[in-house]
Structures are given as C-alpha cells and as structure tokens.
Design a protein around this motif. Structure first.
Motif, PDB file in Angstrom:
ATOM      1  N   CYS A  75     -11.505  10.639   8.227  1.00 27.28           N
ATOM      2  CA  CYS A  75     -12.652   9.723   8.173  1.00 27.28           C
ATOM      3  C   CYS A  75     -12.733   8.770   9.365  1.00 27.28           C
ATOM      4  O   CYS A  75     -13.766   8.136   9.579  1.00 27.28           O
ATOM      5  CB  CYS A  75     -12.640   8.935   6.871  1.00 27.28           C
ATOM      6  SG  CYS A  75     -11.293   7.738   6.737  1.00 27.28           S
ATOM      7  N   CYS A 108      -5.582   8.239   5.782  1.00 28.41           N
ATOM      8  CA  CYS A 108      -5.590   7.053   4.927  1.00 28.41           C
ATOM      9  C   CYS A 108      -5.334   7.508   3.490  1.00 28.41           C
ATOM     10  O   CYS A 108      -5.353   8.704   3.187  1.00 28.41           O
ATOM     11  CB  CYS A 108      -6.930   6.321   5.046  1.00 28.41           C
ATOM     12  SG  CYS A 108      -8.345   7.245   4.415  1.00 28.41           S
ATOM     13  N   SER A 118      -7.168   7.257   0.813  1.00 29.37           N
ATOM     14  CA  SER A 118      -8.334   7.930   0.202  1.00 29.37           C
ATOM     15  C   SER A 118      -8.401   9.390   0.606  1.00 29.37           C
ATOM     16  O   SER A 118      -8.571  10.276  -0.235  1.00 29.37           O
ATOM     17  CB  SER A 118      -9.627   7.226   0.602  1.00 29.37           C
ATOM     18  OG  SER A 118      -9.622   5.903   0.174  1.00 29.37           O
ATOM     19  N   CYS A 119      -8.255   9.676   1.890  1.00 22.76           N
ATOM     20  CA  CYS A 119      -8.345  11.058   2.367  1.00 22.76           C
ATOM     21  C   CYS A 119      -7.123  11.880   1.985  1.00 22.76           C
ATOM     22  O   CYS A 119      -7.227  13.077   1.727  1.00 22.76           O
ATOM     23  CB  CYS A 119      -8.554  11.089   3.882  1.00 22.76           C
ATOM     24  SG  CYS A 119     -10.162  10.426   4.389  1.00 22.76           S
ATOM     25  N   SER A 145      -5.396  11.542  -0.740  1.00 25.00           N
ATOM     26  CA  SER A 145      -5.414  11.852  -2.170  1.00 25.00           C
ATOM     27  C   SER A 145      -6.563  12.781  -2.540  1.00 25.00           C
ATOM     28  O   SER A 145      -6.621  13.287  -3.654  1.00 25.00           O
ATOM     29  CB  SER A 145      -5.477  10.578  -2.995  1.00 25.00           C
ATOM     30  OG  SER A 145      -6.655   9.862  -2.688  1.00 25.00           O
ATOM     31  N   ALA A 146      -7.490  12.993  -1.616  1.00 27.08           N
ATOM     32  CA  ALA A 146      -8.641  13.867  -1.909  1.00 27.08           C
ATOM     33  C   ALA A 146      -8.287  15.327  -1.819  1.00 27.08           C
ATOM     34  O   ALA A 146      -7.360  15.784  -1.302  1.00 27.08           O
ATOM     35  CB  ALA A 146      -9.773  13.558  -0.940  1.00 27.08           C
TER      36      ALA A 146
END
Length: 112
Positions: free
Chosen positions: A88, A106, A108-109, A111-112
């Motif tokens: 991102c 990061c 967020s990325c 864990s996606a």
C-alpha cells in the motif's frame, strides 16, 4: 523515517548478519558428510548422526533465508524505500520495525 532511525536499523541488521555468520561457523561441522564406518559407529549412532546432519542443514537454510531478508532490507534502505509497505505504500510503524527490521508490509497488508 529520519537518517538516525535508518542508521539504528542498519546497525541492528549488521549485528544480526554477524550473529548469522557466527552460527554458520559453529554449524559447519554438523553439515559435513556422515561417514559410513560400521566399526566405529553402530547403526543407531549413524542414524542419529544423519538426523543431526539434516537438522544442521535445515538450520543453515533458515540462516541463508534470514541473510537474504537482511540484504533485501539493506537494498530498500539504499533505495530509500525502507519502512514503507510494499503493497500500500504506507509507512510501517516503528514498533513493527523494531521487532523485525526486515518486514516489508504494514500490519493491515500482512494480515490480508
């Protein structure tokens, strides 16, 4: 991220590389070929030696992978991309980098 922080991460990664080198030096003897000498070593002892050799090789492979991650982090530092998520583009929190300066994503990325 400022130059002082980058220098601190670079020093931490350099220390990690030195620790990997020391580990490789200690583990080199365990990766040598196991000799087939039935006079000196019994069948079970040889099986233990082969198992120890396999574990030493696996440990060496993990060290090589970590070494590659560290060199990739150095490359990102040189390209001024260190500390930014490769997906991102957002800045990776310093707390995450403190735990593992080799991370590339990061939370967020990752864990996606």
């Amino acid at each position: 991220m400022n130059e002082t922080q980058i220098a601190a991460y670079r020093a931490k990664l350099t220390q990690a590389l030195e620790a990997l080198d020391r580990g490789d030096a200690r583990g080199a003897s365990g990766q040598r070929t196991v000799e087939l000498d039935q006079q000196a070593v019994g069948r079970l002892s040889r099986m233990d030696a082969l198992q120890n050799q396999a574990m030493a090789k696996a440990t060496g492979a993990r060290r090589a992978a970590q070494r590659a991650r560290i060199h990739a982090a150095f490359d990102r530092m040189d390209a001024e991309e260190f500390g930014y998520c490769e997906d991102c583009g957002e800045e990776i929190p310093t707390g995450r980098l403190d735990l593992d300066p080799c991370v590339t994503k990061c939370v967020s990325c990752a864990s996606a």
